[in-house]
Design an enzyme around this catalytic site. Sequence first.
Site, mmCIF file in Angstrom:
data_model
loop_
_atom_site.group_PDB
_atom_site.id
_atom_site.type_symbol
_atom_site.label_atom_id
_atom_site.label_comp_id
_atom_site.label_asym_id
_atom_site.label_seq_id
_atom_site.Cartn_x
_atom_site.Cartn_y
_atom_site.Cartn_z
ATOM 1 N N ASP A 87 0.815 -1.216 0.000
ATOM 2 C CA ASP A 87 0.000 0.000 0.000
ATOM 3 C C ASP A 87 0.852 1.271 0.000
ATOM 4 O OD1 ASP A 87 -2.539 -1.117 -0.103
ATOM 5 O OD2 ASP A 87 -2.758 -1.220 2.074
ATOM 6 N N TYR B 191 -8.604 4.634 -4.050
ATOM 7 C CA TYR B 191 -8.637 4.504 -2.596
ATOM 8 C C TYR B 191 -8.906 5.869 -1.951
ATOM 9 C CZ TYR B 191 -7.058 3.742 2.191
ATOM 10 O OH TYR B 191 -6.987 3.676 3.557
#
EC number: 5.1.3.4
Length: 228
Positions: free
Chosen positions: A118, A225
């Site tokens: 991430d 995201y």
Amino acid sequence: MQKLKQQVFEANMDLPRYGLVTFTWGNVSAIDRERGLVVIKPSGVAYETMKADDMVVVDMSGKVVEGAYRPSSDTATHLELYRRCPSLGGIVHTHSTHATAWAQAGLAIPALGTTHADYFFGDIPCTRGLSEEEVQGEYELNTGKVIIETLGNAEPLHTPGIVVYQHGPFAWGKDAHDAVHNAVVMEEVAKMAWIARGINPQLNHIDSFLMNKHFMRKHGPNAYYGQK
């Protein structure tokens, strides 16, 4: 510069809050690109007594232009990274336990799962060791140079941190708070990797397709995201 000094002060105070430093073992800086000035933590000043006005302003040659204290002993490293990486807005150096352990072992922090992916597009690299000549010469400047050498052609914000062999971690970001965020993540994934490899010493790296998915959904051109 007062606003930037406040931001850098707050970012420095986040280091003990997140358990990344013991005593005065760390520093945060940020750069004002338009003015060519960097704000950085003063050298050896305790977090318990430090104030925003204690932050030191230096120019790109390291000359103090504002502040009553000497700047961090790592200032030359920060300045070299700012000179060579125009996308950087903030830099952090700590001796956080797990990331420093990987540095002392001389190993990259392996990308083993999605938490790592991430934030870091691949392993968090470890630099080569500095030569005796490099250490006895302009040590802090040469530390910056070996970081740049290790990054090569990689986009620094895709690999927002590194461990310097036998020394410790450096992290960076678009500003001081982003850099601290990445330093916190680096320490966490360093700990996760150490635990995971202890459970399964033969553990392979994260699958490349899963790495790509997790990094690109947060940082790619079509990232989705979070909120806009």
